[in-house]
Design a protein around this motif. Structure first.
Motif, mmCIF file in Angstrom:
data_model
loop_
_atom_site.group_PDB
_atom_site.id
_atom_site.type_symbol
_atom_site.label_atom_id
_atom_site.label_comp_id
_atom_site.label_asym_id
_atom_site.label_seq_id
_atom_site.Cartn_x
_atom_site.Cartn_y
_atom_site.Cartn_z
ATOM 1 N N LEU A 47 -6.122 1.526 61.499
ATOM 2 C CA LEU A 47 -5.528 0.499 62.361
ATOM 3 C C LEU A 47 -4.162 0.940 62.831
ATOM 4 C CD1 LEU A 47 -6.354 -2.774 60.472
ATOM 5 C CD2 LEU A 47 -6.649 -2.476 62.911
ATOM 6 N N PHE B 80 -0.284 -0.809 58.128
ATOM 7 C CA PHE B 80 -1.558 -0.842 57.414
ATOM 8 C C PHE B 80 -1.847 0.493 56.746
ATOM 9 C CE2 PHE B 80 -3.744 -4.819 58.288
ATOM 10 C CZ PHE B 80 -2.958 -5.355 59.285
ATOM 11 N N ASN C 152 6.909 -8.052 52.458
ATOM 12 C CA ASN C 152 5.789 -8.959 52.232
ATOM 13 C C ASN C 152 4.550 -8.083 52.149
ATOM 14 O OD1 ASN C 152 7.205 -11.117 54.743
ATOM 15 N ND2 ASN C 152 7.551 -11.175 52.560
ATOM 16 N N ARG D 157 4.657 -5.834 55.415
ATOM 17 C CA ARG D 157 5.518 -6.313 56.493
ATOM 18 C C ARG D 157 6.944 -6.209 55.988
ATOM 19 N NH1 ARG D 157 5.400 -12.241 59.501
ATOM 20 N NH2 ARG D 157 7.181 -11.865 60.857
ATOM 21 N N LEU D 158 7.769 -5.504 56.743
ATOM 22 C CA LEU D 158 9.156 -5.364 56.356
ATOM 23 C C LEU D 158 9.880 -6.673 56.604
ATOM 24 C CD1 LEU D 158 9.957 -1.864 57.878
ATOM 25 C CD2 LEU D 158 8.807 -2.438 55.732
ATOM 26 N N TYR E 274 -6.232 -7.277 53.203
ATOM 27 C CA TYR E 274 -7.213 -7.805 54.139
ATOM 28 C C TYR E 274 -8.570 -7.185 53.829
ATOM 29 C CZ TYR E 274 -3.642 -9.814 57.213
ATOM 30 O OH TYR E 274 -2.626 -10.573 57.736
ATOM 31 N N PHE F 274 4.757 -12.861 48.716
ATOM 32 C CA PHE F 274 6.059 -12.964 49.374
ATOM 33 C C PHE F 274 7.179 -12.897 48.356
ATOM 34 C CE2 PHE F 274 3.964 -13.405 53.140
ATOM 35 C CZ PHE F 274 3.149 -14.521 53.213
ATOM 36 N N LEU G 236 -7.740 -12.310 55.794
ATOM 37 C CA LEU G 236 -6.748 -12.258 54.725
ATOM 38 C C LEU G 236 -7.393 -12.563 53.379
ATOM 39 C CD1 LEU G 236 -3.681 -11.980 54.106
ATOM 40 C CD2 LEU G 236 -3.579 -14.475 54.294
ATOM 41 N N LYS H 27 -1.854 -12.632 49.625
ATOM 42 C CA LYS H 27 -0.541 -12.219 50.114
ATOM 43 C C LYS H 27 0.497 -12.421 49.020
ATOM 44 C CE LYS H 27 -0.052 -16.831 52.052
ATOM 45 N NZ LYS H 27 -0.136 -17.670 53.255
ATOM 46 N N PHE I 210 -8.197 -4.979 68.438
ATOM 47 C CA PHE I 210 -8.019 -6.282 67.812
ATOM 48 C C PHE I 210 -6.740 -6.924 68.309
ATOM 49 C CE2 PHE I 210 -11.347 -6.716 64.770
ATOM 50 C CZ PHE I 210 -11.689 -5.433 64.372
ATOM 51 N N LEU J 239 -10.749 -8.502 60.583
ATOM 52 C CA LEU J 239 -10.023 -8.519 59.317
ATOM 53 C C LEU J 239 -9.698 -9.941 58.906
ATOM 54 C CD1 LEU J 239 -9.247 -5.634 60.698
ATOM 55 C CD2 LEU J 239 -7.616 -5.579 58.818
ATOM 56 N N ILE K 199 -0.922 -0.092 65.382
ATOM 57 C CA ILE K 199 -0.341 -1.092 66.253
ATOM 58 C C ILE K 199 -0.040 -0.479 67.618
ATOM 59 C CG2 ILE K 199 2.025 -0.688 65.467
ATOM 60 C CD1 ILE K 199 2.438 -3.763 65.844
ATOM 61 N N TYR L 67 -0.096 -9.548 68.901
ATOM 62 C CA TYR L 67 -0.188 -8.098 68.746
ATOM 63 C C TYR L 67 -1.496 -7.567 69.324
ATOM 64 C CZ TYR L 67 2.934 -9.324 64.782
ATOM 65 O OH TYR L 67 3.923 -9.832 63.980
ATOM 66 N N PHE M 93 -6.342 -12.288 62.769
ATOM 67 C CA PHE M 93 -6.989 -11.393 63.714
ATOM 68 C C PHE M 93 -8.065 -12.092 64.527
ATOM 69 C CE2 PHE M 93 -5.468 -7.121 62.923
ATOM 70 C CZ PHE M 93 -4.840 -7.243 61.693
ATOM 71 N N ILE N 211 7.511 -4.730 70.409
ATOM 72 C CA ILE N 211 7.023 -3.475 69.847
ATOM 73 C C ILE N 211 6.191 -2.783 70.905
ATOM 74 C CG2 ILE N 211 5.545 -2.376 68.116
ATOM 75 C CD1 ILE N 211 6.198 -4.687 66.237
ATOM 76 N N ASP O 176 8.966 -14.720 57.872
ATOM 77 C CA ASP O 176 8.543 -13.584 57.062
ATOM 78 C C ASP O 176 7.390 -13.874 56.127
ATOM 79 O OD1 ASP O 176 11.764 -12.643 57.375
ATOM 80 O OD2 ASP O 176 10.161 -11.186 57.634
ATOM 81 N N ASN O 177 7.042 -15.100 55.907
ATOM 82 C CA ASN O 177 5.929 -15.367 55.004
ATOM 83 C C ASN O 177 4.655 -15.689 55.775
ATOM 84 O OD1 ASN O 177 6.691 -17.787 55.999
ATOM 85 N ND2 ASN O 177 6.848 -18.839 54.042
ATOM 86 N N LYS P 196 6.644 -6.456 62.260
ATOM 87 C CA LYS P 196 5.748 -5.318 62.316
ATOM 88 C C LYS P 196 5.023 -5.159 60.987
ATOM 89 C CE LYS P 196 5.706 -0.509 63.847
ATOM 90 N NZ LYS P 196 6.517 0.589 64.383
ATOM 91 N N PHE P 197 3.717 -5.010 61.065
ATOM 92 C CA PHE P 197 2.877 -4.833 59.892
ATOM 93 C C PHE P 197 2.386 -3.388 59.863
ATOM 94 C CE2 PHE P 197 1.973 -9.291 58.550
ATOM 95 C CZ PHE P 197 2.564 -9.961 59.598
ATOM 96 N N TYR Q 90 -3.862 -4.252 68.259
ATOM 97 C CA TYR Q 90 -4.111 -3.136 67.361
ATOM 98 C C TYR Q 90 -5.341 -2.375 67.850
ATOM 99 C CZ TYR Q 90 -0.909 -4.512 63.599
ATOM 100 O OH TYR Q 90 0.202 -4.801 62.851
ATOM 101 N N PHE R 98 0.182 -7.675 51.726
ATOM 102 C CA PHE R 98 -1.076 -8.340 52.048
ATOM 103 C C PHE R 98 -2.253 -7.419 51.721
ATOM 104 C CE2 PHE R 98 1.120 -11.463 54.702
ATOM 105 C CZ PHE R 98 2.231 -10.754 55.112
ATOM 106 N N PHE S 221 -8.077 -3.309 53.361
ATOM 107 C CA PHE S 221 -6.840 -2.771 53.911
ATOM 108 C C PHE S 221 -5.641 -3.421 53.235
ATOM 109 C CE2 PHE S 221 -8.444 -0.402 57.518
ATOM 110 C CZ PHE S 221 -9.663 -0.986 57.774
ATOM 111 N N LEU T 234 -0.867 -11.938 59.349
ATOM 112 C CA LEU T 234 -1.537 -11.735 60.631
ATOM 113 C C LEU T 234 -2.878 -12.449 60.617
ATOM 114 C CD1 LEU T 234 -1.116 -7.933 61.407
ATOM 115 C CD2 LEU T 234 -0.241 -9.830 62.770
#
Lengths: 113, 113
Positions: free
Chosen positions: A43, B103, B32, B94-95, B36, B51, B46, B49, A90, B44, A45, A33, A104, A56, A98-99, B100-101, A35, B34, B90, A102
């Protein structure tokens, strides 16, 4: 070992110039990605690639062109730089599952004068 | 459109005070979640998180967060903050099944020694 590395860390350039930022990840992730973080720390995307395929593409001026030569690299080229492009960019990566969070890079602070 | 809201833009605390930062999201499906942290001048990282499973998750540096599905919330907590916790925080969503995340706009935390 840096997991997501981007270069350069700082980039100062004049309006109208063309510049590139490079990003590489050694985590074996399949998704990368870009950002943009503005002066208010928001932030946004810009792009995302999964296995070299663009998945995306947010509303970004077409002066910005990402390129992914392989799934470990995602570069960002910016044409005709404008003052409003000044920000921290970034790079990030994640695994498609899905788990996966990100990860960075350290960011590239772009200043357009 | 999906969104992530962080209601506290700037929080100032003294050392040893308790912290709670709010995060709400607007997506009704599986997500999901998160948190940060961004220390001054850094990228950033983590913190924690969520799930599935236990809605109370523990992260690094003594942080924890609680997922309350009925409230679409994922608030971050720490019982006793330290000066070194001064940073921007932050929340991200995440869907499920999307790369795609989203923020939140971030919360700046200043801890006074």
């Amino acid at each position: 070992d840096t997991a997501v590395s981007q270069t350069p860390k700082y980039l100062v350039t004049q309006m109208g110039n063309d510049k590139s930022i490079k990003c590489e990840q050694n985590l074996g992730h399949d998704t990368m990605y870009w950002y943009k973080q503005d002066s208010k720390k928001f932030l946004k995307i810009m792009f995302s690639y999964n296995n070299k395929e663009l998945i995306i593409n947010e509303t970004v001026p077409n002066r910005f062109s990402p390129k992914s030569p392989d799934k470990a690299h995602l570069n960002l080229h910016i044409n005709s730089l404008e003052l409003g492009d000044s920000a921290v960019y970034f790079c990030a990566s994640s695994q498609g599952a899905d788990n996966s969070p990100l990860h960075f890079g350290n960011g590239t602070r772009l200043t357009v004068t | 459109a999906q969104s992530v809201s962080q209601h506290n833009h700037h929080v100032i605390l003294s050392e040893a005070a308790s912290l709670e930062l709010g995060c709400n999201y607007s997506y009704g499906g599986t997500v999901n979640l998160f948190w940060y942290v961004q220390y001054p001048g850094q990228h950033l990282q983590l913190l924690l998180k969520y799930f599935s499973g236990d809605p109370l998750v523990k992260g690094i540096k003594g942080f924890e967060a609680e997922f309350i599905k009925s409230k679409f919330s994922f608030n971050l907590r720490k019982p006793s903050v330290q000066w070194s916790d001064t940073a921007e925080y932050f929340c991200a969503v995440r869907l499920y099944n999307f790369n795609k995340f989203y923020f939140g706009s971030g919360t700046k935390l200043n801890v006074k020694p």
